[in-house]
Design a protein around this motif. Structure first.
Motif, PDB file in Angstrom:
ATOM      1  N   VAL A 113       1.054  -0.975  -0.142  1.00 22.42           N
ATOM      2  CA  VAL A 113      -0.019   0.139   0.101  1.00 22.42           C
ATOM      3  C   VAL A 113       0.851   1.345   0.489  1.00 22.42           C
ATOM      4  O   VAL A 113       1.768   1.392   0.451  1.00 22.42           O
ATOM      5  CB  VAL A 113      -1.103   0.191   1.272  1.00 22.42           C
ATOM      6  N   SER A 114       0.735   2.234  -0.828  1.00 22.54           N
ATOM      7  CA  SER A 114       1.400   3.394  -0.891  1.00 22.54           C
ATOM      8  C   SER A 114       0.685   4.793  -0.966  1.00 22.54           C
ATOM      9  O   SER A 114       0.129   4.702  -1.811  1.00 22.54           O
ATOM     10  CB  SER A 114       2.593   3.286  -2.032  1.00 22.54           C
ATOM     11  N   PRO A 115       0.100   5.494   0.150  1.00 20.22           N
ATOM     12  CA  PRO A 115      -0.609   6.028   0.089  1.00 20.22           C
ATOM     13  C   PRO A 115       0.223   7.946  -0.404  1.00 20.22           C
ATOM     14  O   PRO A 115       1.704   7.446   0.591  1.00 20.22           O
ATOM     15  CB  PRO A 115      -1.100   6.093   1.573  1.00 20.22           C
ATOM     16  N   SER A 116      -0.799   8.389  -0.797  1.00 17.98           N
ATOM     17  CA  SER A 116       0.361   9.971  -1.024  1.00 17.98           C
ATOM     18  C   SER A 116      -0.445  10.791  -1.056  1.00 17.98           C
ATOM     19  O   SER A 116      -1.586  10.807  -0.901  1.00 17.98           O
ATOM     20  CB  SER A 116       1.564   9.528  -1.575  1.00 17.98           C
ATOM     21  N   LYS A 117       0.367  12.252  -0.815  1.00 17.71           N
ATOM     22  CA  LYS A 117      -1.337  13.118  -0.828  1.00 17.71           C
ATOM     23  C   LYS A 117      -1.766  13.299  -2.406  1.00 17.71           C
ATOM     24  O   LYS A 117      -2.906  13.691  -2.687  1.00 17.71           O
ATOM     25  CB  LYS A 117      -0.113  14.549  -1.170  1.00 17.71           C
ATOM     26  N   THR A 118      -0.553  12.934  -2.800  1.00 19.11           N
ATOM     27  CA  THR A 118      -1.892  12.057  -4.891  1.00 19.11           C
ATOM     28  C   THR A 118      -2.468  11.290  -5.247  1.00 19.11           C
ATOM     29  O   THR A 118      -3.209  11.442  -6.199  1.00 19.11           O
ATOM     30  CB  THR A 118      -0.532  12.667  -6.085  1.00 19.11           C
ATOM     31  N   GLY A 119      -2.296  10.553  -3.959  1.00 18.37           N
ATOM     32  CA  GLY A 119      -3.325   9.568  -4.193  1.00 18.37           C
ATOM     33  C   GLY A 119      -3.464   8.152  -3.509  1.00 18.37           C
ATOM     34  O   GLY A 119      -2.164   8.664  -2.545  1.00 18.37           O
ATOM     35  N   VAL A 120      -3.990   7.106  -3.724  1.00 16.82           N
ATOM     36  CA  VAL A 120      -3.521   6.147  -2.460  1.00 16.82           C
ATOM     37  C   VAL A 120      -2.773   4.951  -4.100  1.00 16.82           C
ATOM     38  O   VAL A 120      -4.561   4.345  -4.683  1.00 16.82           O
ATOM     39  CB  VAL A 120      -3.988   5.621  -1.991  1.00 16.82           C
ATOM     40  N   LEU A 121      -2.367   4.138  -3.913  1.00 18.95           N
ATOM     41  CA  LEU A 121      -1.526   3.405  -5.060  1.00 18.95           C
ATOM     42  C   LEU A 121      -1.349   1.507  -3.838  1.00 18.95           C
ATOM     43  O   LEU A 121      -0.724   2.057  -3.180  1.00 18.95           O
ATOM     44  CB  LEU A 121      -0.164   3.176  -5.683  1.00 18.95           C
ATOM     45  N   VAL A 122      -2.582   0.042  -4.381  1.00 20.26           N
ATOM     46  CA  VAL A 122      -2.652  -0.550  -3.545  1.00 20.26           C
ATOM     47  C   VAL A 122      -2.215  -1.518  -4.471  1.00 20.26           C
ATOM     48  O   VAL A 122      -2.956  -1.984  -5.729  1.00 20.26           O
ATOM     49  CB  VAL A 122      -3.797  -0.866  -2.703  1.00 20.26           C
ATOM     50  N   THR A 123      -1.023  -2.768  -4.771  1.00 24.32           N
ATOM     51  CA  THR A 123      -0.804  -3.261  -5.756  1.00 24.32           C
ATOM     52  C   THR A 123      -1.159  -5.448  -5.058  1.00 24.32           C
ATOM     53  O   THR A 123      -0.008  -5.181  -3.853  1.00 24.32           O
ATOM     54  CB  THR A 123       0.183  -3.598  -5.942  1.00 24.32           C
ATOM     55  N   GLY A 124      -1.567  -6.149  -5.530  1.00 28.42           N
ATOM     56  CA  GLY A 124      -1.427  -6.989  -5.016  1.00 28.42           C
ATOM     57  C   GLY A 124      -1.630  -7.858  -5.712  1.00 28.42           C
ATOM     58  O   GLY A 124      -1.614  -8.361  -6.559  1.00 28.42           O
TER      59      GLY A 124
END
Length: 174
Positions: A118-129
């Motif tokens: 999970v990679s949250p940031s101020k530009t959005g959240v990305l989740v890879t599974g």
């Protein structure tokens, strides 16, 4: 971490992007669609899993896709890919060293292995599974722009991984 996540996601997308079985002849024009994770998924079933209404894009036989886009502006999008791979998900990711270590093991019913980052940031959240069942490795890439609901995207991704594991065929022919 963002650069590493981008590398993981790019590697996953490159490895899984074609949604075709390994060993297929890319020069041969398919006459029928091969098995796809989208075969067992519908916008209604994915919407229930991720907690929001989605639409489905499957692409074509020559250029398959398995993408679920939000109906509501600002919702999360989910892209599903797969690869028939006998090497084992954990071994492949462990061989990536620090980059692969960012994908944390998770429990998914019916799966031989599953990993998530999970990679949250101020530009959005990305989740890879990733989820492995036998020689099949399926992936889910999810993204949502701000204001995002990180927990909902993570929960939805995990639910989608579990459904992919539940529906996974034993062989490339489906």
């Amino acid at each position: 971490m963002r650069a590493a996540l981008a590398a993981i996601t790019a590697a996953g997308l490159l490895a899984l992007s074609a949604c075709s079985s390994s060993g297929s002849d890319p020069s041969a024009a398919p006459t029928t669609a091969p098995w796809s994770p989208c075969d067992g998924l519908t916008p209604a079933s994915v919407g229930r899993l991720v907690g929001a209404a989605v639409t489905e894009a499957n692409g074509s036989v020559a250029s398959p896709r398995c993408t679920f886009a939000p109906v509501t502006k600002g919702g999360a999008a989910y892209d599903v890919s797969y690869l028939w791979f006998d090497g084992g998900l954990d071994a492949a990711l462990d061989a990536m060293g620090a980059t692969g270590a960012q994908l944390k093991p998770i429990d998914v019913a019916g799966a031989d292995a599953a990993r998530l980052v999970v990679s949250p940031s101020k530009t959005g959240v990305l989740v890879t599974g990733f989820v492995q069942t036998g020689g099949l490795v399926q992936s889910v890439n999810a993204a949502q722009l701000p204001p995002y609901d990180e927990q909902q995207v993570v929960t939805g991704t995990k639910a989608l991984l579990a459904e992919l594991a539940r529906q996974a065929p034993a062989s490339p022919s489906g």
